[in-house]
Design a protein around this motif. Structure first.
Motif, PDB file in Angstrom:
ATOM      1  N   ALA A   1       1.026   9.243  -3.874  1.00 22.71           N
ATOM      2  CA  ALA A   1       1.957   8.249  -4.400  1.00 22.71           C
ATOM      3  C   ALA A   1       1.835   8.072  -5.902  1.00 22.71           C
ATOM      4  O   ALA A   1       2.663   7.405  -6.513  1.00 22.71           O
ATOM      5  N   VAL A   2       0.844   8.716  -6.514  1.00 26.64           N
ATOM      6  CA  VAL A   2       0.723   8.676  -7.977  1.00 26.64           C
ATOM      7  C   VAL A   2       2.037   9.117  -8.633  1.00 26.64           C
ATOM      8  O   VAL A   2       2.330   8.739  -9.767  1.00 26.64           O
TER       9      VAL A   2
ATOM     10  N   ILE B   1      -0.954  -7.489   3.796  1.00 25.28           N
ATOM     11  CA  ILE B   1      -0.968  -6.061   3.491  1.00 25.28           C
ATOM     12  C   ILE B   1       0.309  -5.454   4.070  1.00 25.28           C
ATOM     13  O   ILE B   1       0.535  -5.520   5.276  1.00 25.28           O
ATOM     14  N   ILE B   2       1.126  -4.875   3.198  1.00 22.57           N
ATOM     15  CA  ILE B   2       2.395  -4.276   3.618  1.00 22.57           C
ATOM     16  C   ILE B   2       2.285  -2.757   3.484  1.00 22.57           C
ATOM     17  O   ILE B   2       1.928  -2.264   2.407  1.00 22.57           O
ATOM     18  N   ARG B   3       2.579  -2.054   4.561  1.00 25.75           N
ATOM     19  CA  ARG B   3       2.533  -0.592   4.573  1.00 25.75           C
ATOM     20  C   ARG B   3       3.934  -0.056   4.858  1.00 25.75           C
ATOM     21  O   ARG B   3       4.333   0.027   6.013  1.00 25.75           O
ATOM     22  N   PRO B   4       4.665   0.265   3.797  1.00 24.75           N
ATOM     23  CA  PRO B   4       6.051   0.750   4.009  1.00 24.75           C
ATOM     24  C   PRO B   4       6.102   2.058   4.761  1.00 24.75           C
ATOM     25  O   PRO B   4       5.189   2.822   4.738  1.00 24.75           O
TER      26      PRO B   4
ATOM     27  N   HIS C   1      11.799   3.540  -0.887  1.00 25.09           N
ATOM     28  CA  HIS C   1      11.900   2.480   0.123  1.00 25.09           C
ATOM     29  C   HIS C   1      10.909   1.353  -0.175  1.00 25.09           C
ATOM     30  O   HIS C   1      11.245   0.168  -0.068  1.00 25.09           O
ATOM     31  N   ALA C   2       9.685   1.695  -0.540  1.00 20.94           N
ATOM     32  CA  ALA C   2       8.667   0.689  -0.843  1.00 20.94           C
ATOM     33  C   ALA C   2       9.086  -0.156  -2.042  1.00 20.94           C
ATOM     34  O   ALA C   2       8.956  -1.390  -2.021  1.00 20.94           O
TER      35      ALA C   2
ATOM     36  N   GLN D   1       0.857  -1.181   0.000  1.00 18.08           N
ATOM     37  CA  GLN D   1       0.000   0.000   0.000  1.00 18.08           C
ATOM     38  C   GLN D   1       0.897   1.236   0.000  1.00 18.08           C
ATOM     39  O   GLN D   1       1.754   1.391   0.860  1.00 18.08           O
ATOM     40  N   LEU D   2       0.702   2.111  -0.976  1.00 24.33           N
ATOM     41  CA  LEU D   2       1.550   3.301  -1.072  1.00 24.33           C
ATOM     42  C   LEU D   2       0.669   4.517  -1.335  1.00 24.33           C
ATOM     43  O   LEU D   2      -0.022   4.577  -2.350  1.00 24.33           O
ATOM     44  N   ASN D   3       0.710   5.499  -0.400  1.00 24.90           N
ATOM     45  CA  ASN D   3      -0.190   6.649  -0.525  1.00 24.90           C
ATOM     46  C   ASN D   3       0.477   7.983  -0.208  1.00 24.90           C
ATOM     47  O   ASN D   3      -0.212   8.944   0.134  1.00 24.90           O
TER      48      ASN D   3
END
Length: 152
Positions: A83-84, A149-152, A55-56, A44-46
């Motif tokens: 994150a777009v 679910i991975i949240r960097p 990093h993600a 998840q990247l926001n």
């Protein structure tokens, strides 16, 4: 009596340290062992923070390189909000990493809701990007399907 108490505590601490050292022996622990045929993770990247994005992307590559997961890992990167920037043609800071990950089978998903709110067209994003109606919906569905679910 004070001296006896002090010696007792010191002896007790020594025993605890010794036991801890034995359980933390470098040769005894080898990490989790893969027991399944397939593993699935959605990242998840926001955020527009370039350090977080970089990093993600590195984290995804690290997971793909993990010898325990080699050939057993399905990965999706769900991008929304700021994150777009990770997928934009006009700011290709991450094009090399994103393209490399996609060639390794990573699904590059973009939230259409974010695109609508920010007035971004598909033409502005890399052609390798796939689309989901909402990032939150994608994350909810993937979690219910058993994806990590991975949240960097």
């Amino acid at each position: 009596m004070k001296k006896f108490t002090y010696l007792f505590i010191l002896t007790l601490l020594s025993a605890v340290v010794s036991a801890t050292a034995q359980t933390n022996d470098a040769g005894a622990f080898h990490g989790a062992q893969p027991t399944k045929d397939r593993y699935r993770a959605v990242y998840q990247l926001n955020t527009a923070d370039t350090n977080v994005i970089r990093h993600a992307l590195a984290n995804i590559q690290n997971a793909l390189n993990d010898p325990r997961l080699k050939g057993k890992l399905d990965v999706e990167l769900v991008v929304y909000s700021g994150a777009v920037a990770a997928y934009r043609k006009d700011k290709p800071y991450f094009e090399k990493e994103v393209t490399s990950l996609q060639k390794q089978g990573v699904i590059m998903a973009m939230c259409e809701n974010t695109m609508k709110m920010r007035k971004i067209s598909r033409d502005e994003l890399f052609p390798i990007v796939s689309y989901v109606p909402t990032a939150n919906g994608e994350l909810i569905i993937r979690e219910q399907e058993g994806w990590a679910i991975i949240r960097p």
